[in-house]
Design a protein around this motif. Structure first.
Motif, PDB file in Angstrom:
ATOM      1  N   LEU A  58       0.832  -1.480   0.188  1.00  0.00           N
ATOM      2  CA  LEU A  58       0.048   0.291  -0.061  1.00  0.00           C
ATOM      3  C   LEU A  58       0.812   1.260   0.082  1.00  0.00           C
ATOM      4  O   LEU A  58       0.429   2.182  -0.810  1.00  0.00           O
ATOM      5  CB  LEU A  58      -1.035  -0.234   1.309  1.00  0.00           C
ATOM      6  CG  LEU A  58      -1.821  -1.176   1.313  1.00  0.00           C
ATOM      7  CD1 LEU A  58      -2.523  -1.216   2.497  1.00  0.00           C
ATOM      8  CD2 LEU A  58      -2.915  -0.618   0.109  1.00  0.00           C
ATOM      9  N   PHE A 146      -5.391   6.439   4.514  1.00  0.00           N
ATOM     10  CA  PHE A 146      -6.146   5.798   5.650  1.00  0.00           C
ATOM     11  C   PHE A 146      -6.541   6.705   6.596  1.00  0.00           C
ATOM     12  O   PHE A 146      -6.822   6.485   7.696  1.00  0.00           O
ATOM     13  CB  PHE A 146      -5.336   4.615   6.377  1.00  0.00           C
ATOM     14  CG  PHE A 146      -5.277   3.281   5.513  1.00  0.00           C
ATOM     15  CD1 PHE A 146      -6.454   2.598   5.471  1.00  0.00           C
ATOM     16  CD2 PHE A 146      -3.857   2.984   5.116  1.00  0.00           C
ATOM     17  CE1 PHE A 146      -6.319   1.371   4.767  1.00  0.00           C
ATOM     18  CE2 PHE A 146      -3.971   1.741   4.410  1.00  0.00           C
ATOM     19  CZ  PHE A 146      -4.999   1.070   4.030  1.00  0.00           C
ATOM     20  N   PHE A 178      -9.664   1.365   3.165  1.00  0.00           N
ATOM     21  CA  PHE A 178     -10.272   0.346   3.001  1.00  0.00           C
ATOM     22  C   PHE A 178     -11.385   0.125   1.928  1.00  0.00           C
ATOM     23  O   PHE A 178     -11.422   1.060   1.221  1.00  0.00           O
ATOM     24  CB  PHE A 178     -11.240  -0.190   4.174  1.00  0.00           C
ATOM     25  CG  PHE A 178     -10.176  -0.341   5.576  1.00  0.00           C
ATOM     26  CD1 PHE A 178      -9.388  -1.727   5.733  1.00  0.00           C
ATOM     27  CD2 PHE A 178     -10.189   0.512   6.528  1.00  0.00           C
ATOM     28  CE1 PHE A 178      -8.793  -1.799   6.819  1.00  0.00           C
ATOM     29  CE2 PHE A 178      -9.368   0.324   7.695  1.00  0.00           C
ATOM     30  CZ  PHE A 178      -8.689  -0.828   7.798  1.00  0.00           C
ATOM     31  N   TYR A 234      -8.589  -3.447   0.153  1.00  0.00           N
ATOM     32  CA  TYR A 234      -7.960  -2.236   0.013  1.00  0.00           C
ATOM     33  C   TYR A 234      -8.329  -1.411  -1.286  1.00  0.00           C
ATOM     34  O   TYR A 234      -8.301  -2.256  -2.399  1.00  0.00           O
ATOM     35  CB  TYR A 234      -6.542  -2.078   0.388  1.00  0.00           C
ATOM     36  CG  TYR A 234      -6.162  -2.948   1.617  1.00  0.00           C
ATOM     37  CD1 TYR A 234      -6.598  -2.234   2.978  1.00  0.00           C
ATOM     38  CD2 TYR A 234      -5.410  -4.033   1.662  1.00  0.00           C
ATOM     39  CE1 TYR A 234      -6.055  -2.825   4.211  1.00  0.00           C
ATOM     40  CE2 TYR A 234      -5.086  -4.463   2.922  1.00  0.00           C
ATOM     41  CZ  TYR A 234      -5.327  -3.983   4.057  1.00  0.00           C
ATOM     42  OH  TYR A 234      -4.902  -4.456   5.265  1.00  0.00           O
TER      43      TYR A 234
END
Length: 241
Positions: A58, A146, A178, A234
């Motif tokens: 990520l 996030f 997410f 994700y």
């Protein structure tokens, strides 16, 4: 990680009027607000475990989402544990760019300061993401890593609207978050029900596959790229202003 020391706060532009929001204090005091919590969680292994060993993936997706040229100005809305921001700074500094990071918790900014090289020129500003004190159209890039899932709806809407407001025409806004897992994903049934107690605002995001359900329309209409990974657990969203 060593304890936060007074010198770690030297580069932080504090604002005496900034108050940690009630929802953040109530929900994330143990993970984000207290100095001891910052010191405890600033371990990339912990973050990697929490993200099911997808942190590096990520992080690298976020690093590559803006392309190779990182000249100009970039705003990161809230700090992030791990090496994400130092790695961004390394790339940005090579392109003679400018990085600004804001956070409503000054301890997070001090923690970031100690992770950066001593000669860094990152602006570390104590500021609420839902009420940015920047001019309109000030940044070439805006990143949220996030952050939206940690905000109640009203604060999330204001934060995303602020991200759009401070972005220049032609700028890109990248959000790593997410997503709604595929029906067969075991974590959808095992982990998300448990995570709901720790992340009470996150279900707004992972229960729907429609971006417009949690991103204000004025921003969602500007989506140009959506990449999902780990069985759609994700997502990396890129918006073009």
């Amino acid at each position: 990680m060593p304890k936060l020391l007074p010198e770690h706060y030297d580069r932080v532009q504090e604002d005496a009027n900034i108050v940690v929001p009630e929802y953040l204090e109530k929900t994330y005091w143990w993970a984000y607000v207290r100095p001891w919590a910052v010191e405890f969680w600033e371990r990339e292994l912990f973050i990697d475990i929490i993200l099911w060993f997808h942190y590096k993936k990520l992080r690298n997706e976020a690093l590559s989402a803006f392309g190779k040229d990182l000249s100009g100005s970039m705003l990161q809305m809230s700090c992030a544990y791990g090496a994400l921001t130092p790695m961004f700074w390394e790339k940005i500094s090579k392109d003679s760019g400018k990085l600004t990071v804001i956070d409503v918790v000054k301890h997070q900014l001090a923690n970031l300061n100690r992770k950066l090289p001593e000669n860094h020129s990152v602006d570390l500003i104590n500021m609420n993401a839902s009420d940015l004190k920047f001019s309109d159209e000030e940044f070439d890039r805006v990143m949220l890593f996030f952050l939206p899932h940690e905000l109640p709806k009203e604060a999330r809407d204001k934060t995303l609207e602020e991200a759009l407001r401070v972005a220049k025409p032609g700028a890109e806004i990248v959000i790593v978050e997410f997503s709604k897992p595929k029906w067969w994903h075991p974590l959808r049934y095992i982990y998300l029900p448990f995570l709901r107690f720790l992340e009470p605002f996150a279900p707004d995001i992972w229960k729907t596959d429609e971006i417009k359900d949690w991103v204000p329309e004025k921003l969602s209409d500007k989506l140009i790229k959506r990449k999902k990974i780990f069985g759609d657990y994700y997502q990396i969203l890129t918006f073009k202003v």
